[in-house]
Motif scaffolding. Structure first.
Motif, PDB file in Angstrom:
ATOM      1  N   SER A  42       0.812  -1.223   0.000  1.00  9.15           N
ATOM      2  CA  SER A  42       0.000   0.000   0.000  1.00  9.15           C
ATOM      3  C   SER A  42       0.840   1.265   0.000  1.00  9.15           C
ATOM      4  N   ASP A  91       1.432   5.425  -5.473  1.00  7.30           N
ATOM      5  CA  ASP A  91       0.259   6.234  -5.175  1.00  7.30           C
ATOM      6  C   ASP A  91      -0.974   5.718  -5.918  1.00  7.30           C
ATOM      7  N   PHE A 120      -2.957   1.811  -7.117  1.00  4.96           N
ATOM      8  CA  PHE A 120      -2.985   0.386  -6.803  1.00  4.96           C
ATOM      9  C   PHE A 120      -2.209  -0.405  -7.851  1.00  4.96           C
ATOM     10  N   ASP A 132       8.321   3.992   3.169  1.00  2.64           N
ATOM     11  CA  ASP A 132       7.169   4.548   2.468  1.00  2.64           C
ATOM     12  C   ASP A 132       7.657   5.257   1.204  1.00  2.64           C
ATOM     13  N   LYS A 144       5.234   5.899  -1.309  1.00  3.78           N
ATOM     14  CA  LYS A 144       4.023   6.567  -1.791  1.00  3.78           C
ATOM     15  C   LYS A 144       4.041   8.063  -1.503  1.00  3.78           C
TER      16      LYS A 144
END
Length: 381
Positions: A136, A140, A142, A171, A173
Protein backbone atom coordinates in the motif's frame (compact mmCIF):
# COMPACT_ATOMS: atom_id res chain seq x y z
CA UNK A 1 57.44 -15.52 12.56
CA UNK A 2 55.13 -12.69 13.54
CA UNK A 3 55.83 -9.17 12.28
CA UNK A 4 55.00 -7.83 15.75
CA UNK A 5 57.78 -6.84 18.16
CA UNK A 6 58.20 -8.60 21.48
CA UNK A 7 56.69 -5.63 23.31
CA UNK A 8 53.69 -5.61 20.95
CA UNK A 9 53.15 -9.33 21.38
CA UNK A 10 53.39 -8.92 25.13
CA UNK A 11 50.78 -6.17 25.06
CA UNK A 12 48.49 -8.18 22.84
CA UNK A 13 48.76 -11.26 25.07
CA UNK A 14 46.90 -9.31 27.74
CA UNK A 15 44.23 -8.12 25.29
CA UNK A 16 40.68 -9.12 26.10
CA UNK A 17 37.64 -9.31 23.83
CA UNK A 18 33.96 -8.95 24.57
CA UNK A 19 30.90 -10.23 22.74
CA UNK A 20 29.45 -7.48 20.55
CA UNK A 21 32.74 -5.62 20.36
CA UNK A 22 33.98 -4.31 16.99
CA UNK A 23 37.56 -5.34 16.26
CA UNK A 24 40.10 -4.57 13.55
CA UNK A 25 42.09 -7.37 12.00
CA UNK A 26 44.30 -8.36 9.10
CA UNK A 27 43.39 -11.21 6.77
CA UNK A 28 45.96 -13.99 7.13
CA UNK A 29 44.15 -16.68 5.17
CA UNK A 30 41.11 -16.97 2.85
CA UNK A 31 39.26 -20.15 1.96
CA UNK A 32 36.24 -20.65 -0.24
CA UNK A 33 33.89 -20.43 2.75
CA UNK A 34 36.03 -18.90 5.49
CA UNK A 35 38.13 -15.86 6.30
CA UNK A 36 40.81 -15.98 9.03
CA UNK A 37 41.78 -12.73 10.76
CA UNK A 38 44.57 -11.82 13.12
CA UNK A 39 42.78 -9.61 15.63
CA UNK A 40 45.68 -9.34 18.11
CA UNK A 41 44.11 -11.84 20.47
CA UNK A 42 45.59 -15.11 21.66
CA UNK A 43 43.38 -16.79 19.10
CA UNK A 44 42.61 -15.92 15.50
CA UNK A 45 39.21 -14.72 14.40
CA UNK A 46 37.03 -16.66 11.96
CA UNK A 47 34.40 -15.21 9.60
CA UNK A 48 32.29 -17.92 7.96
CA UNK A 49 30.62 -17.36 4.62
CA UNK A 50 27.22 -17.12 6.36
CA UNK A 51 28.59 -14.31 8.52
CA UNK A 52 30.05 -12.48 5.56
CA UNK A 53 27.18 -12.53 3.09
CA UNK A 54 23.66 -13.79 2.38
CA UNK A 55 24.93 -15.30 -0.89
CA UNK A 56 25.46 -18.95 -0.06
CA UNK A 57 27.24 -19.59 -3.34
CA UNK A 58 29.83 -16.82 -3.05
CA UNK A 59 33.49 -17.88 -3.14
CA UNK A 60 35.12 -15.65 -0.52
CA UNK A 61 38.45 -15.85 -2.35
CA UNK A 62 36.95 -13.68 -5.07
CA UNK A 63 36.18 -10.77 -2.73
CA UNK A 64 38.81 -10.87 0.04
CA UNK A 65 42.62 -11.07 -0.20
CA UNK A 66 45.34 -11.94 2.28
CA UNK A 67 46.69 -8.74 3.79
CA UNK A 68 43.37 -6.89 3.66
CA UNK A 69 42.35 -4.93 6.73
CA UNK A 70 38.87 -5.73 7.97
CA UNK A 71 36.50 -4.82 10.75
CA UNK A 72 34.14 -7.35 12.27
CA UNK A 73 31.81 -7.86 15.20
CA UNK A 74 32.62 -10.41 17.92
CA UNK A 75 29.92 -13.08 18.21
CA UNK A 76 31.71 -15.60 20.46
CA UNK A 77 35.07 -15.51 22.26
CA UNK A 78 35.41 -19.27 21.84
CA UNK A 79 33.61 -21.08 19.06
CA UNK A 80 34.30 -24.44 20.70
CA UNK A 81 37.64 -24.88 18.97
CA UNK A 82 39.43 -22.05 20.74
CA UNK A 83 38.83 -19.52 17.96
CA UNK A 84 36.97 -16.21 18.01
CA UNK A 85 33.78 -16.23 15.94
CA UNK A 86 33.34 -12.95 14.05
CA UNK A 87 30.72 -11.46 11.77
CA UNK A 88 31.27 -8.97 8.97
CA UNK A 89 27.64 -9.10 7.89
CA UNK A 90 26.19 -8.17 11.28
CA UNK A 91 28.54 -5.25 11.65
CA UNK A 92 27.39 -3.98 8.26
CA UNK A 93 23.77 -4.49 9.34
CA UNK A 94 24.37 -2.56 12.56
CA UNK A 95 25.86 0.31 10.63
CA UNK A 96 23.05 0.11 8.12
CA UNK A 97 20.50 0.23 10.96
CA UNK A 98 22.26 3.28 12.35
CA UNK A 99 21.94 4.93 8.96
CA UNK A 100 18.24 4.02 8.89
CA UNK A 101 17.75 5.41 12.38
CA UNK A 102 19.38 8.69 11.44
CA UNK A 103 17.28 8.86 8.29
CA UNK A 104 14.14 8.18 10.35
CA UNK A 105 14.94 10.95 12.80
CA UNK A 106 15.92 13.42 10.08
CA UNK A 107 13.16 12.43 7.60
CA UNK A 108 15.88 11.78 5.06
CA UNK A 109 15.13 10.25 1.65
CA UNK A 110 16.99 6.95 1.15
CA UNK A 111 17.77 4.88 -1.93
CA UNK A 112 17.82 1.11 -1.70
CA UNK A 113 17.75 -1.97 -3.90
CA UNK A 114 14.69 -4.20 -4.00
CA UNK A 115 16.14 -7.66 -3.28
CA UNK A 116 12.87 -9.52 -2.87
CA UNK A 117 9.18 -9.22 -3.69
CA UNK A 118 7.34 -10.79 -0.76
CA UNK A 119 3.72 -11.26 0.19
CA UNK A 120 2.34 -7.84 0.87
CA UNK A 121 5.27 -5.70 -0.23
CA UNK A 122 8.95 -5.25 -1.03
CA UNK A 123 12.13 -6.10 0.85
CA UNK A 124 14.74 -3.37 0.30
CA UNK A 125 18.39 -3.35 1.42
CA UNK A 126 20.33 -0.27 2.48
CA UNK A 127 23.94 -0.97 3.51
CA UNK A 128 23.03 -4.59 4.41
CA UNK A 129 20.09 -3.45 6.55
CA UNK A 130 16.63 -4.51 5.45
CA UNK A 131 13.56 -2.32 5.11
CA UNK A 132 10.03 -3.55 4.42
CA UNK A 133 7.79 -1.43 2.20
CA UNK A 134 4.12 -2.56 2.35
CA UNK A 135 2.31 -2.87 -0.99
CA UNK A 136 0.00 0.00 0.00
CA UNK A 137 3.02 2.29 0.36
CA UNK A 138 4.87 1.28 -2.81
CA UNK A 139 2.92 3.54 -5.19
CA UNK A 140 0.26 6.23 -5.17
CA UNK A 141 -1.91 3.98 -7.36
CA UNK A 142 -2.98 0.39 -6.80
CA UNK A 143 -0.54 -2.13 -8.27
CA UNK A 144 -1.48 -5.79 -8.27
CA UNK A 145 1.88 -7.03 -9.55
CA UNK A 146 5.00 -5.72 -7.80
CA UNK A 147 7.45 -8.00 -9.62
CA UNK A 148 8.56 -5.15 -11.89
CA UNK A 149 10.39 -3.61 -8.92
CA UNK A 150 12.68 -6.64 -8.38
CA UNK A 151 16.38 -5.69 -8.58
CA UNK A 152 15.56 -2.00 -9.11
CA UNK A 153 16.62 0.90 -6.91
CA UNK A 154 13.86 2.99 -5.39
CA UNK A 155 13.61 6.03 -3.15
CA UNK A 156 11.65 6.03 0.12
CA UNK A 157 11.51 7.40 3.65
CA UNK A 158 11.49 5.50 6.95
CA UNK A 159 8.15 5.88 8.73
CA UNK A 160 8.71 3.35 11.52
CA UNK A 161 12.00 2.28 13.12
CA UNK A 162 11.92 -0.49 15.72
CA UNK A 163 14.81 -2.91 15.12
CA UNK A 164 14.14 -4.82 18.37
CA UNK A 165 10.78 -5.88 16.99
CA UNK A 166 12.30 -6.15 13.51
CA UNK A 167 9.91 -3.47 12.24
CA UNK A 168 11.64 -1.04 9.92
CA UNK A 169 8.98 0.30 7.57
CA UNK A 170 9.57 2.36 4.45
CA UNK A 171 7.17 4.55 2.47
CA UNK A 172 7.59 5.36 -1.22
CA UNK A 173 4.02 6.57 -1.79
CA UNK A 174 4.35 9.87 0.06
CA UNK A 175 7.33 10.84 -2.10
CA UNK A 176 5.32 10.21 -5.27
CA UNK A 177 2.35 12.16 -3.91
CA UNK A 178 4.56 15.10 -2.94
CA UNK A 179 6.27 15.08 -6.33
CA UNK A 180 2.95 15.10 -8.16
CA UNK A 181 1.71 17.98 -6.02
CA UNK A 182 4.76 19.97 -7.08
CA UNK A 183 4.18 19.05 -10.72
CA UNK A 184 0.49 19.94 -10.43
CA UNK A 185 1.30 23.35 -8.99
CA UNK A 186 3.82 24.02 -11.76
CA UNK A 187 1.35 22.83 -14.41
CA UNK A 188 -1.52 25.07 -13.29
CA UNK A 189 0.82 28.05 -13.10
CA UNK A 190 1.69 27.80 -16.79
CA UNK A 191 -1.47 26.58 -18.59
CA UNK A 192 -4.41 28.64 -19.85
CA UNK A 193 -7.48 27.77 -21.97
CA UNK A 194 -6.54 27.53 -25.63
CA UNK A 195 -3.05 26.15 -25.01
CA UNK A 196 -2.08 23.14 -27.12
CA UNK A 197 -0.69 20.42 -24.87
CA UNK A 198 0.63 16.88 -25.19
CA UNK A 199 -0.21 14.08 -22.77
CA UNK A 200 -0.43 10.34 -22.26
CA UNK A 201 -3.71 8.45 -22.14
CA UNK A 202 -4.05 7.10 -18.62
CA UNK A 203 -7.49 5.51 -18.70
CA UNK A 204 -10.29 5.10 -21.26
CA UNK A 205 -13.96 4.97 -20.31
CA UNK A 206 -17.25 4.84 -22.20
CA UNK A 207 -17.60 8.63 -21.93
CA UNK A 208 -14.04 9.70 -22.69
CA UNK A 209 -10.35 9.41 -21.90
CA UNK A 210 -8.29 10.70 -18.98
CA UNK A 211 -4.99 12.15 -20.14
CA UNK A 212 -1.94 12.58 -17.88
CA UNK A 213 -0.58 16.07 -18.50
CA UNK A 214 2.31 15.76 -16.06
CA UNK A 215 0.98 16.66 -12.63
CA UNK A 216 -2.75 16.55 -13.36
CA UNK A 217 -5.21 14.66 -15.53
CA UNK A 218 -7.36 16.24 -18.21
CA UNK A 219 -10.65 14.81 -19.48
CA UNK A 220 -11.03 14.35 -23.22
CA UNK A 221 -14.79 13.84 -23.50
CA UNK A 222 -16.18 11.61 -26.24
CA UNK A 223 -17.85 14.65 -27.82
CA UNK A 224 -14.47 16.43 -28.06
CA UNK A 225 -12.42 13.61 -29.60
CA UNK A 226 -13.15 14.44 -33.21
CA UNK A 227 -15.22 16.65 -35.49
CA UNK A 228 -16.64 13.33 -36.65
CA UNK A 229 -18.84 11.04 -34.61
CA UNK A 230 -17.09 8.72 -32.12
CA UNK A 231 -19.21 5.76 -31.06
CA UNK A 232 -16.74 4.11 -28.66
CA UNK A 233 -13.65 5.83 -27.18
CA UNK A 234 -12.04 2.43 -26.52
CA UNK A 235 -11.88 1.84 -30.26
CA UNK A 236 -10.00 5.11 -30.75
CA UNK A 237 -7.62 5.27 -27.78
CA UNK A 238 -5.79 2.92 -25.44
CA UNK A 239 -3.71 3.46 -22.30
CA UNK A 240 -0.24 4.71 -23.14
CA UNK A 241 -1.20 6.55 -26.33
CA UNK A 242 0.27 10.02 -26.79
CA UNK A 243 -2.30 12.64 -27.74
CA UNK A 244 -2.13 16.29 -28.72
CA UNK A 245 -5.11 18.38 -27.67
CA UNK A 246 -5.92 21.89 -26.58
CA UNK A 247 -7.24 23.07 -23.23
CA UNK A 248 -10.91 23.91 -23.66
CA UNK A 249 -11.61 24.93 -20.07
CA UNK A 250 -10.10 25.00 -16.58
CA UNK A 251 -12.48 24.85 -13.62
CA UNK A 252 -10.68 24.60 -10.30
CA UNK A 253 -8.51 21.51 -10.65
CA UNK A 254 -10.58 20.11 -13.53
CA UNK A 255 -9.13 20.39 -17.01
CA UNK A 256 -11.33 19.85 -20.07
CA UNK A 257 -9.52 18.92 -23.27
CA UNK A 258 -10.57 18.93 -26.91
CA UNK A 259 -9.19 17.62 -30.19
CA UNK A 260 -11.72 19.60 -32.23
CA UNK A 261 -9.22 22.22 -33.39
CA UNK A 262 -11.08 25.27 -34.81
CA UNK A 263 -8.99 25.45 -37.98
CA UNK A 264 -10.00 21.86 -38.78
CA UNK A 265 -13.71 22.56 -38.45
CA UNK A 266 -15.32 20.90 -41.50
CA UNK A 267 -18.15 23.46 -41.43
CA UNK A 268 -15.78 26.29 -42.37
CA UNK A 269 -16.21 25.57 -46.09
CA UNK A 270 -19.42 23.54 -45.85
CA UNK A 271 -21.60 26.13 -47.60
CA UNK A 272 -19.29 26.03 -50.62
CA UNK A 273 -18.74 22.27 -50.71
CA UNK A 274 -22.36 21.40 -50.00
CA UNK A 275 -24.23 24.16 -51.77
CA UNK A 276 -27.85 23.58 -52.72
CA UNK A 277 -28.05 21.39 -55.82
CA UNK A 278 -24.67 19.68 -55.33
CA UNK A 279 -24.69 15.91 -55.68
CA UNK A 280 -22.56 14.14 -53.07
CA UNK A 281 -21.88 10.69 -51.70
CA UNK A 282 -22.05 9.82 -48.02
CA UNK A 283 -22.28 6.98 -45.54
CA UNK A 284 -25.41 6.31 -43.51
CA UNK A 285 -24.29 7.09 -39.95
CA UNK A 286 -27.47 6.33 -38.01
CA UNK A 287 -31.13 5.61 -38.53
CA UNK A 288 -34.21 7.25 -37.00
CA UNK A 289 -37.95 6.84 -37.41
CA UNK A 290 -38.07 10.03 -39.49
CA UNK A 291 -35.12 9.34 -41.75
CA UNK A 292 -31.37 8.79 -41.81
CA UNK A 293 -28.35 10.91 -40.95
CA UNK A 294 -25.72 10.67 -43.66
CA UNK A 295 -22.07 11.59 -43.04
CA UNK A 296 -21.14 13.47 -46.19
CA UNK A 297 -17.75 14.55 -44.80
CA UNK A 298 -15.79 13.86 -41.62
CA UNK A 299 -17.75 15.70 -38.95
CA UNK A 300 -20.59 16.75 -41.24
CA UNK A 301 -23.88 14.88 -40.91
CA UNK A 302 -26.92 15.76 -43.04
CA UNK A 303 -30.53 14.65 -42.79
CA UNK A 304 -32.10 12.45 -45.43
CA UNK A 305 -35.76 12.71 -44.44
CA UNK A 306 -38.02 9.71 -44.90
CA UNK A 307 -40.03 11.65 -47.47
CA UNK A 308 -36.88 12.18 -49.55
CA UNK A 309 -35.60 8.61 -49.59
CA UNK A 310 -37.55 7.41 -52.64
CA UNK A 311 -40.31 8.21 -55.12
CA UNK A 312 -42.11 5.27 -53.58
CA UNK A 313 -43.76 5.75 -50.20
CA UNK A 314 -41.41 4.68 -47.40
CA UNK A 315 -42.89 3.87 -44.00
CA UNK A 316 -39.75 2.53 -42.32
CA UNK A 317 -36.38 4.05 -43.34
CA UNK A 318 -34.57 1.02 -41.91
CA UNK A 319 -36.32 -1.20 -44.44
CA UNK A 320 -34.72 0.72 -47.28
CA UNK A 321 -31.36 1.87 -45.85
CA UNK A 322 -28.87 0.42 -43.38
CA UNK A 323 -26.05 1.92 -41.32
CA UNK A 324 -22.71 1.96 -43.11
CA UNK A 325 -24.31 1.96 -46.55
CA UNK A 326 -22.94 4.46 -49.08
CA UNK A 327 -25.61 6.55 -50.79
CA UNK A 328 -25.64 9.15 -53.55
CA UNK A 329 -27.77 12.17 -52.64
CA UNK A 330 -28.55 15.71 -53.64
CA UNK A 331 -28.22 18.72 -51.33
CA UNK A 332 -31.60 20.42 -51.10
CA UNK A 333 -30.81 22.96 -48.42
CA UNK A 334 -28.18 24.27 -46.00
CA UNK A 335 -28.87 26.71 -43.19
CA UNK A 336 -27.62 27.35 -39.63
CA UNK A 337 -25.37 24.30 -39.59
CA UNK A 338 -28.09 21.99 -40.89
CA UNK A 339 -28.04 20.27 -44.27
CA UNK A 340 -30.97 18.51 -45.89
CA UNK A 341 -30.59 15.83 -48.54
CA UNK A 342 -32.74 14.05 -51.07
CA UNK A 343 -32.30 10.73 -52.81
CA UNK A 344 -35.72 11.13 -54.33
CA UNK A 345 -34.59 14.23 -56.26
CA UNK A 346 -32.01 12.19 -58.14
CA UNK A 347 -34.61 9.62 -59.10
CA UNK A 348 -36.88 12.36 -60.44
CA UNK A 349 -34.08 13.55 -62.74
CA UNK A 350 -33.86 10.16 -64.52
CA UNK A 351 -35.49 10.17 -68.03
CA UNK A 352 -38.58 7.89 -68.14
CA UNK A 353 -38.23 4.80 -70.27
CA UNK A 354 -40.11 4.40 -73.61
CA UNK A 355 -43.18 2.39 -72.60
CA UNK A 356 -43.21 0.59 -75.94
CA UNK A 357 -39.71 -0.77 -75.56
CA UNK A 358 -39.58 -4.35 -74.49
CA UNK A 359 -43.35 -4.82 -74.86
CA UNK A 360 -44.48 -7.81 -76.95
CA UNK A 361 -47.89 -9.02 -77.99
CA UNK A 362 -48.03 -12.52 -79.43
CA UNK A 363 -50.94 -13.95 -81.40
CA UNK A 364 -50.91 -16.98 -83.64
CA UNK A 365 -47.13 -17.24 -83.23
CA UNK A 366 -46.51 -13.70 -84.53
CA UNK A 367 -44.76 -11.28 -82.24
CA UNK A 368 -45.17 -7.52 -82.60
CA UNK A 369 -42.89 -5.15 -80.76
CA UNK A 370 -44.14 -1.81 -82.08
CA UNK A 371 -47.34 -0.02 -81.14
CA UNK A 372 -48.37 0.16 -84.81
CA UNK A 373 -47.82 -3.54 -85.24
CA UNK A 374 -49.79 -4.21 -82.11
CA UNK A 375 -52.80 -2.20 -83.30
CA UNK A 376 -52.61 -3.89 -86.68
CA UNK A 377 -52.72 -7.32 -85.11
CA UNK A 378 -55.70 -6.53 -82.94
CA UNK A 379 -59.06 -7.10 -84.63
CA UNK A 380 -61.96 -5.08 -83.39
CA UNK A 381 -65.48 -6.61 -83.58
Amino acid sequence: MSDLSFEQMLDESFKTLHTGEVVNGKVINVKEDQIILNVGFKSDGIITRNEYTNDNGLDLRTVVNVGDDMEAKVLKINDGEGQVLLSYKRLAQDRGNKKLEDAFNNKEVLTGKVVQVVDGGLSVVVDDARVFIPASLVSDTFERDLSKYKDTEIEFVITEFNPKRRRIIGDRKQLLVAKKEEQKKALFEKITPGDVIEGTVKNVTDFGAFVDLGGADGLLHISEMSWGRVENPKKVFKSGDTVTAFIKDISGEKIALSMKFPDQNPWLDAEEKFARGNVVKGKVARMTDFGAFVEISNGVDALLHVSQISNQRVKNPAAVLKEGETVKVKVTGIKDGKISLSKKALEENVEPKDPSKGFKYVEKGVASTSLAGLLKDIKLD
